[in-house]
Design an enzyme around this catalytic site. Structure first.
Site, PDB file in Angstrom:
ATOM      1  N   HIS A   8       2.257 -41.466 -11.760  1.00 34.64           N
ATOM      2  CA  HIS A   8       0.706 -41.456 -11.452  1.00 34.64           C
ATOM      3  C   HIS A   8       0.821 -41.652  -9.826  1.00 34.64           C
ATOM      4  O   HIS A   8      -0.284 -41.837  -9.463  1.00 34.64           O
ATOM      5  CB  HIS A   8      -0.827 -41.474 -12.173  1.00 34.64           C
ATOM      6  CG  HIS A   8      -0.590 -41.007 -13.045  1.00 34.64           C
ATOM      7  ND1 HIS A   8      -0.642 -39.529 -13.750  1.00 34.64           N
ATOM      8  CD2 HIS A   8      -0.211 -41.910 -14.492  1.00 34.64           C
ATOM      9  CE1 HIS A   8      -0.274 -39.676 -15.065  1.00 34.64           C
ATOM     10  NE2 HIS A   8      -0.495 -41.170 -14.797  1.00 34.64           N
TER      11      HIS A   8
ATOM     12  N   ARG B 173     -10.709 -44.928   3.209  1.00 33.18           N
ATOM     13  CA  ARG B 173      -9.800 -45.368   3.955  1.00 33.18           C
ATOM     14  C   ARG B 173      -8.891 -44.973   4.279  1.00 33.18           C
ATOM     15  O   ARG B 173      -8.632 -43.403   3.817  1.00 33.18           O
ATOM     16  CB  ARG B 173      -9.096 -46.726   3.418  1.00 33.18           C
ATOM     17  CG  ARG B 173      -8.875 -46.510   1.961  1.00 33.18           C
ATOM     18  CD  ARG B 173      -7.929 -47.622   0.909  1.00 33.18           C
ATOM     19  NE  ARG B 173      -7.647 -47.048  -0.412  1.00 33.18           N
ATOM     20  CZ  ARG B 173      -6.796 -46.483  -0.731  1.00 33.18           C
ATOM     21  NH1 ARG B 173      -6.018 -45.672   0.311  1.00 33.18           N
ATOM     22  NH2 ARG B 173      -6.250 -45.552  -1.753  1.00 33.18           N
TER      23      ARG B 173
ATOM     24  N   HIS C  54      -1.766 -32.145  -6.668  1.00 35.08           N
ATOM     25  CA  HIS C  54      -2.304 -32.789  -5.909  1.00 35.08           C
ATOM     26  C   HIS C  54      -1.741 -32.100  -4.486  1.00 35.08           C
ATOM     27  O   HIS C  54      -1.305 -31.996  -3.829  1.00 35.08           O
ATOM     28  CB  HIS C  54      -2.023 -34.501  -6.370  1.00 35.08           C
ATOM     29  CG  HIS C  54      -2.379 -34.952  -5.815  1.00 35.08           C
ATOM     30  ND1 HIS C  54      -3.292 -36.534  -6.449  1.00 35.08           N
ATOM     31  CD2 HIS C  54      -3.381 -35.391  -4.645  1.00 35.08           C
ATOM     32  CE1 HIS C  54      -3.805 -36.924  -4.967  1.00 35.08           C
ATOM     33  NE2 HIS C  54      -4.204 -36.390  -4.730  1.00 35.08           N
TER      34      HIS C  54
ATOM     35  N   GLU D 254      -9.623 -36.443  -1.789  1.00 38.19           N
ATOM     36  CA  GLU D 254      -8.507 -35.561  -2.611  1.00 38.19           C
ATOM     37  C   GLU D 254      -9.045 -34.646  -4.374  1.00 38.19           C
ATOM     38  O   GLU D 254      -9.670 -34.227  -4.527  1.00 38.19           O
ATOM     39  CB  GLU D 254      -7.985 -36.862  -4.044  1.00 38.19           C
ATOM     40  CG  GLU D 254      -7.863 -37.923  -2.618  1.00 38.19           C
ATOM     41  CD  GLU D 254      -6.636 -38.094  -3.132  1.00 38.19           C
ATOM     42  OE1 GLU D 254      -6.018 -38.975  -4.762  1.00 38.19           O
ATOM     43  OE2 GLU D 254      -6.229 -39.686  -3.019  1.00 38.19           O
TER      44      GLU D 254
ATOM     45  N   LYS E 243     -15.859 -43.160  -9.406  1.00 38.87           N
ATOM     46  CA  LYS E 243     -15.328 -42.058  -9.651  1.00 38.87           C
ATOM     47  C   LYS E 243     -16.910 -41.320 -10.943  1.00 38.87           C
ATOM     48  O   LYS E 243     -16.729 -40.166 -10.155  1.00 38.87           O
ATOM     49  CB  LYS E 243     -14.373 -41.524 -10.818  1.00 38.87           C
ATOM     50  CG  LYS E 243     -13.106 -42.227 -10.051  1.00 38.87           C
ATOM     51  CD  LYS E 243     -11.306 -41.813 -10.578  1.00 38.87           C
ATOM     52  CE  LYS E 243     -10.623 -41.814  -9.952  1.00 38.87           C
ATOM     53  NZ  LYS E 243     -10.135 -43.724  -9.697  1.00 38.87           N
TER      54      LYS E 243
ATOM     55  N   LYS F 237      -9.022 -41.663 -16.825  1.00 37.17           N
ATOM     56  CA  LYS F 237      -9.486 -42.570 -15.647  1.00 37.17           C
ATOM     57  C   LYS F 237     -10.539 -43.174 -15.936  1.00 37.17           C
ATOM     58  O   LYS F 237     -11.695 -43.214 -15.684  1.00 37.17           O
ATOM     59  CB  LYS F 237      -8.832 -41.550 -14.293  1.00 37.17           C
ATOM     60  CG  LYS F 237      -7.878 -40.752 -14.589  1.00 37.17           C
ATOM     61  CD  LYS F 237      -9.029 -39.195 -13.296  1.00 37.17           C
ATOM     62  CE  LYS F 237      -8.306 -38.441 -13.026  1.00 37.17           C
ATOM     63  NZ  LYS F 237      -8.165 -37.105 -11.481  1.00 37.17           N
TER      64      LYS F 237
ATOM     65  N   GLY G  48      -4.223 -45.069  -7.711  1.00 40.22           N
ATOM     66  CA  GLY G  48      -2.926 -45.390  -7.520  1.00 40.22           C
ATOM     67  C   GLY G  48      -2.896 -45.132  -9.103  1.00 40.22           C
ATOM     68  O   GLY G  48      -1.161 -46.179  -9.345  1.00 40.22           O
ATOM     69  N   GLY G  49      -3.283 -44.862  -9.303  1.00 38.22           N
ATOM     70  CA  GLY G  49      -2.784 -43.871 -10.891  1.00 38.22           C
ATOM     71  C   GLY G  49      -3.024 -45.386 -11.718  1.00 38.22           C
ATOM     72  O   GLY G  49      -2.032 -44.951 -13.091  1.00 38.22           O
TER      73      GLY G  49
END
Length: 650
Positions: free
Chosen positions: A234, A296, A208, A274, A116, A158, A164-165
């Site tokens: 999340h 993906r 989101h 996102e 990220k 994060k 996926g949280g």
């Protein structure tokens, strides 16, 4: 050309990929673990090969085993689905080195978006707005604490390799930062093998919203947006397309930013950009920020398919075999509205703890698109994600799509395992969701009302009583025939921690249950003279009545011994899993709610807390232990007689 495709995945996504491949005339090859030997995705494919043991590490993450199957079967291409190896650039490299086609982006693109912090830097260079925060390489606690103080609270921690949280924590006070950091890092290391994190400003009213993109390695297009704001822990629960209240200027700005992101890395195939949106002042073009790019197919891709008429898996396969993008941007149009609900085996009333068990009933409405990788009789195991199915509905507008979802949920019947089915129906009926006032905090705000099961009405209790007596499949005309007086039964049901005592009499095919009259005509139940859409399912220990929403009633065992009071002092494993951390030792004083251990199951961390004030008497396990459901972990010292009442008096 692709004439044979290996699907390196399981569950509903493997079944879904196989469906499109079959329609394109492509032979499909499944791989399966020991736990999935008889799973639906195995029979959905033309060929199937075993690749290992029960867990993902022993099977679906075994890169060499999958490549060996590709060679043995003659599959020219491998589709990774989502999860598992789908965003692993080393696996993509190996597939290509083996002379096969990886149905997805290039390893270079996956690496560019895989971390990220690096991805955010790349997006800044491409002119894509990013969330203010710390994305630096220094990961020592002192630097992170100093940067957190600059950002201020609330802030998000994060995992840089996350998704996926997992490895994500919300910090709402400066004092909570150190504990949240340790927890996020531990979960990130367990899930991704990388404990590095980044810090971001937390939006006061976040939404989101993500954009589906598709590229051919040179140019890219977008297929509009999805709103995924309704989340718990999340993780997404309800997704829809398009986003409620989206303006055309903002849609154009987000779409253009997503395309710039894709073209900046030469993206090929399906991907999702996102964004986190600050919706405190409505949807504005200057209030959306890049979060991450998923290289993906997404779990929620069906809502995009529903509103664009595009089969995204078909596009993936066509681009993978060298074809250009099937449509130009101006040829892609929005049509109507779509909603997806994720049906999980989990307990909303217990912090959404994943559940295991056998599906003794699994019925879905025939008019609804249902993507599922399980069927009635299958076991929901602790080894994989507990999703049972995705329900997808479409309508000409948002209200009609929501109405279709409400109807679909009301006609879905799942028994044998605890699920979020009733939670989903209550969520889609909230005024916030119906009005489009969605944000990532809605579920937390509505928590208790959404998670608690509704109290069953008299009619529901009456139907459950018939199920308890074995009449779940209907009543015959001569049921209860007696020469002198109506036959009477007494039934005890357990609901909400209470015992319900009901009296049931039968006469001439009619049951009267504590004042409610029930009969069975033309294959349906009639209650107090009205035809109702209801069904009853009976298991050994419980009855489930599906009457708009599922109502579960326990059946007491008359031979069971009374509960041992000592069990109240035991903290036991809620399901099979791994004890990742212990925070308790003998002699330790604890207060109700104190964390005692962290337990990993179904790819998530769960904190086990002290049920009351007391002293730790014994600890039966060590960190790193793999244990079974119900195994004792920690025992509190018993409260001496009289102390509880003395405390209550204070």
């Amino acid at each position: 050309m692709i004439t044979k495709l290996l699907i390196a995945n399981r569950g509903e996504i493997a079944c879904r990929i196989a469906r499109t491949a079959r329609a394109m005339g492509i032979t499909t090859v499944a791989v399966y673990s020991e736990a999935d030997r008889s799973a639906p995705h195995v029979s959905a494919c033309d060929e199937a090969f075993a690749i290992g043991g029960m867990t993902a590490a022993e099977s679906y993450l075994r890169q060499d085993a999958i490549l060996d199957v590709a060679a043995a079967s003659g599959a020219e291409a491998i589709h990774p689905g989502y999860g598992f190896l789908s965003e692993n650039p080393d696996f993509a490299d190996k597939v290509i080195e083996a002379g096969r086609i990886f149905v997805g982006p290039s390893p270079t693109a996956i690496r560019a978006m895989g971390l990220k912090d690096a991805a955010k830097k790349l997006m800044e260079e491409a002119g894509v707005p990013v969330v203010p925060g710390y994305h630096g390489a220094a990961q020592d606690p002192e630097t992170l604490a100093r940067e957190a103080a600059k950002i201020g609270v609330p802030l998000m921690i994060k995992a840089v390799a996350g998704g996926g949280g997992k490895g994500m924590r919300l910090v709402e006070s400066a004092a909570a930062f150190d504990g949240a950091l340790a927890s996020a890092r531990s979960e990130a290391r367990a899930a991704f093998g990388n404990g590095d994190v980044l810090l971001e400003r937390f939006m006061p009213l976040p939404r989101h919203i993500e954009v589906q993109i598709f590229g051919d390695g040179t140019r890219a297009v977008h297929l509009f947006e999805r709103d995924c704001s309704l989340q718990r822990r999340h993780q997404k629960v309800i997704e829809e397309a398009p986003a409620p209240d989206m303006t055309e200027p903002m849609r154009a700005a987000m779409g253009a930013a997503a395309v710039r992101a894709a073209e900046a890395i030469g993206y090929s195939g399906a991907g999702t950009v996102e964004f986190i949106v600050d919706a405190s002042d409505g949807l504005r073009e200057d209030r959306f920020f890049f979060m991450e790019m998923n290289t993906r197919l997404q779990v929620e891709h069906p809502v995009t398919e529903a509103v664009t008429g595009v089969d995204l898996v078909e596009w993936q396969l066509r681009v993978a075999r060298g074809e250009p993008l099937p449509r130009a941007q101006e040829e892609i149009a929005l049509n109507g509205h779509a909603v997806e609900a994720r049906l999980y085996a989990e307990d909303p009333a217990n912090e959404f703890l994943p559940a295991t068990g056998r599906l003794t009933r699994a019925v879905f409405p025939v008019e609804t698109r249902v993507d599922s990788g399980v069927r009635e009789g299958d076991e929901i195991s602790p080894f994989y994600d507990p999703m049972i199915a995705k329900l997808i509905t479409w309508g000409h507008d948002r209200p009609s799509a929501i109405a279709a979802m409400d109807r679909a949920l009301s006609r879905t019947e799942i028994a044998g395992v605890t699920t979020n089915l009733g939670f989903l129906r209550r969520l889609t009926r909230t005024s916030g969701f119906r009005s489009g006032a969605v944000d990532t905090g809605l579920i937390a705000r509505e928590g208790a009302g959404l998670s608690a099961d509704p109290q069953p009405c008299e009619k529901t209790r009456a139907l459950a009583a018939l199920g308890a007596l074995g009449f779940q499949d209907g009543l015959s005309e001569n049921v209860g025939f007696a020469l002198w007086q109506p036959l009477r039964h007494f039934v005890t049901l357990l609901s909400g921690g209470e015992a319900l005592e009901l009296s049931v009499t039968f006469e001439n095919g009619v049951a009267r249950v504590s004042g409610v009259e029930i009969c069975w005509r033309d294959g349906v139940w009639w209650v107090d003279g009205h035809r109702v859409r209801a069904s009853i399912h009976r298991d050994e220990a419980e009855v489930t009545v599906f009457f708009g929403t599922p109502y579960r009633f326990g059946l007491p065992d008359p031979l069971a011994a009374s509960a041992d009071e000592a069990k109240a002092d035991l903290i036991v494993a809620p399901m099979p899993g791994l004890v990742s951390r212990l925070q308790a030792h003998p002699g330790q004083d604890v207060e109700e709610g104190d964390p005692l251990a962290v337990f990993e199951a179904m790819k998530m961390e769960h904190t086990l807390r002290a049920p009351r004030d007391g002293v730790i008497a014994e600890v039966f396990v060590e960190a790193g232990a793999q244990i079974e459901a119900g195994a004792p972990l920690i025992r509190l010292a018993s409260v001496p007689p009289g102390e509880e009442s003395a405390e209550a008096a204070q």
